[in-house]
Design a protein around this motif. Sequence first.
Motif, PDB file in Angstrom:
ATOM      1  N   ALA A  40      -6.572  38.727  22.352  1.00 40.52           N
ATOM      2  CA  ALA A  40      -5.712  38.007  23.310  1.00 40.52           C
ATOM      3  C   ALA A  40      -5.469  36.576  22.844  1.00 40.52           C
ATOM      4  O   ALA A  40      -5.939  35.608  23.443  1.00 40.52           O
ATOM      5  N   ILE A  41      -4.720  36.464  21.746  1.00 39.43           N
ATOM      6  CA  ILE A  41      -4.343  35.165  21.198  1.00 39.43           C
ATOM      7  C   ILE A  41      -2.837  35.184  20.972  1.00 39.43           C
ATOM      8  O   ILE A  41      -2.299  36.110  20.357  1.00 39.43           O
ATOM      9  N   GLU A  42      -2.137  34.155  21.462  1.00 40.77           N
ATOM     10  CA  GLU A  42      -0.679  34.091  21.385  1.00 40.77           C
ATOM     11  C   GLU A  42      -0.234  33.202  20.230  1.00 40.77           C
ATOM     12  O   GLU A  42      -0.685  32.050  20.125  1.00 40.77           O
ATOM     13  N   PRO A  43       0.613  33.720  19.366  1.00 45.41           N
ATOM     14  CA  PRO A  43       1.139  32.874  18.289  1.00 45.41           C
ATOM     15  C   PRO A  43       1.923  31.690  18.835  1.00 45.41           C
ATOM     16  O   PRO A  43       2.534  31.758  19.904  1.00 45.41           O
ATOM     17  N   TRP A  44       1.898  30.617  18.089  1.00 44.54           N
ATOM     18  CA  TRP A  44       2.543  29.337  18.348  1.00 44.54           C
ATOM     19  C   TRP A  44       1.880  28.579  19.498  1.00 44.54           C
ATOM     20  O   TRP A  44       1.656  27.385  19.395  1.00 44.54           O
ATOM     21  N   PHE A  45       1.507  29.232  20.571  1.00 37.84           N
ATOM     22  CA  PHE A  45       0.941  28.535  21.727  1.00 37.84           C
ATOM     23  C   PHE A  45      -0.538  28.213  21.551  1.00 37.84           C
ATOM     24  O   PHE A  45      -1.008  27.191  22.055  1.00 37.84           O
ATOM     25  N   ASP A  46      -1.306  29.064  20.874  1.00 38.42           N
ATOM     26  CA  ASP A  46      -2.755  28.921  20.790  1.00 38.42           C
ATOM     27  C   ASP A  46      -3.180  28.253  19.493  1.00 38.42           C
ATOM     28  O   ASP A  46      -2.631  28.529  18.406  1.00 38.42           O
ATOM     29  N   PHE A  47      -4.203  27.374  19.619  1.00 41.92           N
ATOM     30  CA  PHE A  47      -4.840  26.703  18.494  1.00 41.92           C
ATOM     31  C   PHE A  47      -6.328  27.015  18.542  1.00 41.92           C
ATOM     32  O   PHE A  47      -6.951  26.940  19.604  1.00 41.92           O
ATOM     33  N   ILE A  48      -6.905  27.352  17.382  1.00 42.93           N
ATOM     34  CA  ILE A  48      -8.357  27.532  17.278  1.00 42.93           C
ATOM     35  C   ILE A  48      -8.961  26.191  16.925  1.00 42.93           C
ATOM     36  O   ILE A  48      -8.717  25.643  15.843  1.00 42.93           O
ATOM     37  N   ILE A  49      -9.750  25.639  17.855  1.00 39.33           N
ATOM     38  CA  ILE A  49     -10.319  24.306  17.662  1.00 39.33           C
ATOM     39  C   ILE A  49     -11.842  24.354  17.531  1.00 39.33           C
ATOM     40  O   ILE A  49     -12.466  23.304  17.295  1.00 39.33           O
TER      41      ILE A  49
END
Length: 336
Positions: A40-49
């Motif tokens: 459940a990770i959305e391209p462009w919207f999500d950043f892995i920090i």
Amino acid sequence: MFGALNRFISRLDSDAPEQKSATQGAYGFQVLKNTNQDLAIEPWFDFIIGINGHSIDSPDPSLFATEVRNSAGSTINLGLWSAKGQRIHELYVTVPSDPPSLGLSLQWAPLGSTEDVWHILDVIPNSPADVAGLLPYGDYVIGSPEGLMKGESGLGELVEDFLNRPLRLFVYNHEYNVARIVTIIPSRNWGGTGALGCVLGFGALHRIPAPLDEPPQAPGETLFDAPADEKSTFTSSSQATTTAAGFYAPADYLVPANIEFTPTSSSPQASTGPPKVKAGKKQRHFPQGAGAGLDDLLREGEEKSREEDYGGRSGAGTPLPPPPTGGPPKATSPIP
């Protein structure tokens, strides 16, 4: 004089603190592509920090990939920052053993790169934006495959380069939580102002909000509904109360005429009627409960009324004697 005033204003402007965005200077791995449908990770919207409880400070992707491979067959904890609502949340992901990959394409990018969005506030009928299918209030222009849009004037500069030509835009709809590609043909000859024919919003007040959990309510529908046990605080023991006229009053409405009052305890004198008051004496009043105050007031008024009717005489209830029979006495002739 004016020179000193200008210097004073310049000094105030230099002393004013700069307003910085909450994401200014923060970086992370932006998700460009996700081939794992279970993730459940959305391209462009999500950043892995972050990963496994610590933040990611290095732009080297090999360090991140190594930590993922070392966790093959186990669960890792990813810290995600979402451009939808600017929220941080955690996601637990199980890394497969073969191959030990998450199926993501990443790039090191600043979190503030997602702030360059344009909010569609209004669409003029028969304009290029209306023909292209842009929706007011719910649509956000987040990018374009035709070129990079940076800053408030980024969209306008790209539109000027594509006048009378098809321009593809990445548009995100907040109400339905979907992204789509919209093809628009900017023109200044459509009969109105502007090349797009829509009102745009840009800045801190027009960031992408958090997605809705359900579709928005239509006009006139109830947006919030109270639970069944909180709909009414006034309930009766029966479902309906029958009035004297034969109508039924619902139990969830408070009808003052149907409220039953518990009669207060009264003194023995109140049940047997008002006592007789002797002439020339006044009755002493003794304090009673709060519920008998109205009865005392009515009783006192009745006693005063009796005193005024009968003048305070004893035996006021005895009727007057009838007049003598035979009429009034007759006059007799004088004796000579």
